[in-house]
Each structure stands twice: as structure tokens, then as C-alpha cells.
Design an enzyme around this catalytic site. Structure first.
Site, short mmCIF file in Angstrom:
data_model
loop_
_atom_site.label_atom_id
_atom_site.label_comp_id
_atom_site.label_asym_id
_atom_site.label_seq_id
_atom_site.Cartn_x
_atom_site.Cartn_y
_atom_site.Cartn_z
N GLY A 8 -11.95 4.89 16.54
CA GLY A 8 -11.70 5.78 17.68
C GLY A 8 -11.35 7.17 17.17
N GLY A 11 -11.35 10.44 19.26
CA GLY A 11 -10.52 10.49 20.46
C GLY A 11 -9.26 11.32 20.26
N HIS A 143 1.03 10.36 33.06
CA HIS A 143 0.05 10.57 31.98
C HIS A 143 -1.05 11.51 32.44
CE1 HIS A 143 1.91 6.98 30.13
NE2 HIS A 143 1.41 7.45 29.00
N LYS A 147 -6.43 9.20 31.56
CA LYS A 147 -5.97 7.88 31.13
C LYS A 147 -6.64 6.78 31.95
CE LYS A 147 -1.91 5.08 30.04
NZ LYS A 147 -2.50 4.64 28.76
N GLY A 153 0.72 0.97 29.12
CA GLY A 153 1.20 -0.15 28.30
C GLY A 153 2.69 -0.03 28.05
P1 NAD Z 1 -9.63 8.69 23.97
O1 NAD Z 1 -10.52 8.26 25.07
O2 NAD Z 1 -9.36 10.14 23.77
O3 NAD Z 1 -10.18 8.11 22.56
C1 NAD Z 1 -10.74 6.84 22.41
C2 NAD Z 1 -11.87 6.97 21.40
O4 NAD Z 1 -12.36 5.65 21.11
C3 NAD Z 1 -13.06 7.78 21.94
O5 NAD Z 1 -13.43 8.80 21.01
C4 NAD Z 1 -14.14 6.75 22.11
O6 NAD Z 1 -15.45 7.28 21.94
C5 NAD Z 1 -13.77 5.77 20.98
N1 NAD Z 1 -14.49 4.51 21.08
C6 NAD Z 1 -14.96 3.87 22.20
N2 NAD Z 1 -15.62 2.75 21.84
C7 NAD Z 1 -15.57 2.68 20.48
C8 NAD Z 1 -16.08 1.75 19.53
N3 NAD Z 1 -16.76 0.67 19.92
N4 NAD Z 1 -15.82 1.98 18.22
C9 NAD Z 1 -15.11 3.07 17.82
N5 NAD Z 1 -14.63 3.98 18.67
C10 NAD Z 1 -14.84 3.79 20.00
O7 NAD Z 1 -8.27 7.88 24.18
P2 NAD Z 1 -6.86 8.14 23.46
O8 NAD Z 1 -6.00 8.97 24.34
O9 NAD Z 1 -7.07 8.51 22.03
O10 NAD Z 1 -6.24 6.66 23.55
C11 NAD Z 1 -6.91 5.56 22.93
C12 NAD Z 1 -6.13 4.28 23.26
O11 NAD Z 1 -4.82 4.34 22.68
C13 NAD Z 1 -5.91 4.06 24.78
O12 NAD Z 1 -5.94 2.67 25.04
C14 NAD Z 1 -4.52 4.61 24.99
O13 NAD Z 1 -3.87 4.07 26.13
C15 NAD Z 1 -3.85 4.17 23.71
N6 NAD Z 1 -2.67 4.94 23.32
C16 NAD Z 1 -1.69 4.22 22.69
C17 NAD Z 1 -0.58 4.88 22.22
C18 NAD Z 1 0.48 4.07 21.49
O14 NAD Z 1 1.48 4.66 21.04
N7 NAD Z 1 0.28 2.77 21.33
C19 NAD Z 1 -0.44 6.26 22.39
C20 NAD Z 1 -1.47 6.96 23.01
C21 NAD Z 1 -2.60 6.28 23.46
#
Ligand code: NAD
Length: 258
Positions: A8, A11, A143, A147, A153
Site C-alpha cells: 500500500g 497510499g 476522519h 475514509k 477501527g
Molecule cells: P489509502 O487509500 O490512502 O491507501 C491505501 C493504498 O493501498 C492505496 O495506495 C491503494 O492503491 C493500495 N492498495 C489497494 N489494493 C492493493 C493491493 N492489492 N496491493 C497493494 N496495495 C494496494 O488509505 P490509507 O489512509 O493509507 O489507509 C490504509 C488502511 O490503513 C485503511 O484501512 C486505514 O483505515 C488504515 N489505517 C490504519 C491506521 C492504524 O494506525 N492502524 C492508521 C491510519 C490508517
């Protein structure tokens, strides 16, 4: 040197982890994966196929989506690769896939990687123990407009801990209210999701009694708050035994698999 494959990578979180890793001396990102359509459009070492980069010594950090989280966990288990799993909104089956992977490799999974939210969870537990059990508890999370999952979560983690402290189950969780819902039942924990703008992550836990209330709130202003926690988690899983670890493991050290 810990070698990281970032899933990812294009992202919001992927880019925050990339920036945080630039300042790290003991850790280097050796591969970045994202969706095939983004791979050719971006500079650097990119791939849409994770398997070939899972060599011995590599640790995966995954922040992508629920489907990819489950598939990445299975792939890591097959290759003996430790995993930091950050995606939220996983179904029960997808959570099970991550748990199954942890039988074979170290997996640190958290709905929130910030130190401040770990402190918030402790503060909420202390507040719940200090106020009468009749006080109502509501969670309000905010958020950014993009989102995908609601409630967040982190809100669900907070809600689960409140439910457990009150001896309640998920059936008592009320996500939003609409219409003539009548008086609030005592055995209920409300969760309200606000979406808009660029809020990174804001969680408030409200405890309301007779004529007084208490509000405990954490605000993440920058994804660096999560990114540094994810890098700490990578250092942890790189030397931990197989098992499923939570963010608490970063505070208590190895040996705390659940
Ligand atoms: P985002 O949409 O900006 O980024 C997600 C990325 O994953 C995108 O670039 C997308 O193209 C990529 N992706 C999709 N399918 C894929 C695949 N098969 N292989 C590789 N990459 C793939 O989202 P974000 O804001 O970066 O958040 C990502 C996740 O993390 C969400 O589920 C979010 O809720 C979670 N999150 C968790 C925390 C934490 O502390 N645990 C904090 C922020 C976000």
C-alpha cells in the site's frame, strides 16, 4: 538492518511510513507494492507482486485495505515473513485469516499505532473504574472524507473495551441514531462517525452522568503519529516468536503474544 516491504506504498499511510523510514538508521524499505495500475506511474522500486520480494530477513508493513490485509497475511505465513498489519474494516473471516497467519509468523496487528491512543485507552479504563456504572458512554470519531470504513477501527477497539468493562457484548453497540429512538437504554455504547475534510483521526470518549460529564480525547494531527509506531512494530516482529501481538507488545516487550 531490517529490510521492509511496504504494502500500500502509494497510499496516505504508505507515504507517511516512507518519510518516517528516511530518518531511521536500522531500517530500510527494499520493496514497495501497490495496485498494478499505480506501479508503472510511480518512480522507485515498485511491484504489484509481493511474493518474489519475501526473502529471508524481510519484514512486511501493510496499510492497504481489508482484502489485501487478509491476502498479505496468508502470503507472509507461506514465506515465513513477519508482518505488521494496519488496515482496518476487516470482516470476521479476514480477521481470522490474519490470526491463522500468526500461528506461523510474528504478526503485530493494531487498529491504531499511535502512542497517544494507547494512553487514551488506559485513561478510559481508569475513568470507567472511577465513575458509577450508570454513567453513559458515547464515542465520537472524526476522519477525512475518503475514509472507507465506519466506525473507525480505533473507535471499535475503544468500544469493545468499554463493552467488556461493562459486561456487555457487541449487541449493545449503537452506531448512530436516527428517528424516534426513545430514551437511551442504559446498556448501550454509542459510536458516532463524522466524515469530512482532511481529519487524520480524532477520537473522543464521553462519559455522562447526572449533571456532569467527562470527555477524553485524542487527536492525530499527522500520520507520522501512526508511521513511527508502525516502524517500532517492524523492529519488534523482526525478532519476535510467531504469534499475534497488539500495540501493547511495544510497551511490554516480546513474550506477550495473545
Ligand atoms: P489509502 O487509500 O490512502 O491507501 C491505501 C493504498 O493501498 C492505496 O495506495 C491503494 O492503491 C493500495 N492498495 C489497494 N489494493 C492493493 C493491493 N492489492 N496491493 C497493494 N496495495 C494496494 O488509505 P490509507 O489512509 O493509507 O489507509 C490504509 C488502511 O490503513 C485503511 O484501512 C486505514 O483505515 C488504515 N489505517 C490504519 C491506521 C492504524 O494506525 N492502524 C492508521 C491510519 C490508517
Amino acid at each position: 538492518m531490517i529490510r521492509v516491504a511496504l504494502v500500500g506504498a502509494a497510499g496516505r499511510m504508505g507515504r507517511a511510513i516512507e518519510s518516517a523510514a528516511e530518518g531511521a538508521r536500522d531500517l530500510v524499505i527494499v520493496a514497495r507494492t501497490d495496485r498494478p495500475e499505480l506501479v508503472s506511474a510511480l518512480p522507485g522500486v515498485w511491484t504489484d507482486d509481493l511474493a518474489p520480494v519475501l526473502e529471508p530477513g524481510v519484514v512486511v508493513i501493510e496499510f492497504s485495505n481489508a482484502d489485501t490485509a487478509a491476502r498479505t497475511a496468508a502470503l507472509c505465513a507461506g514465506h515465513g515473513t513477519p508482518l505488521v498489519s494496519g488496515s482496518t474494516g476487516l470482516s470476521a473471516d479476514q480477521e481470522r485469516a490474519v490470526r491463522e497467519a500468526s500461528a506461523r509468523v510474528a504478526v503485530l496487528r493494531a487498529s491504531n499505532f499511535s502512542v497517544g491512543v494507547a494512553a487514551l485507552r488506559r485513561a478510559v479504563a481508569a475513568a470507567l473504574a472511577a465513575v458509577p456504572g450508570t454513567w453513559d458512554v458515547e464515542i465520537v470519531e472524526r476522519h477525512h472524507r475518503l475514509k472507507k470504513d465506519s466506525p473507525s477501527g480505533t473507535a471499535l477497539t475503544l468500544a469493545d473495551e468499554v463493552l467488556e468493562a461493562r459486561g456487555l457484548t457487541r449487541a449493545a453497540l449503537r452506531a448512530g441514531r436516527e428517528g424516534i429512538v426513545g430514551p437511551r437504554p442504559a446498556a448501550e455504547v454509542g459510536v458516532h462517525s463524522v466524515r469530512g475534510g482532511t481529519w487524520v483521526g480524532d477520537h473522543a470518549v464521553l462519559l455522562a452522568g447526572e449533571g456532569e460529564s467527562l470527555e477524553l480525547r485524542h487527536v492525530a494531527q499527522d500520520r507520522a503519529a501512526f508511521a513511527h509506531g508502525a516502524l517500532q512494530a517492524a523492529r519488534f516482529v523482526a525478532q519476535a516468536a510467531p504469534g499475534l501481538y497488539g500495540i501493547e507488545a511495544l510497551l511490554t516487550g516480546p513474550g506477550s503474544a495473545s
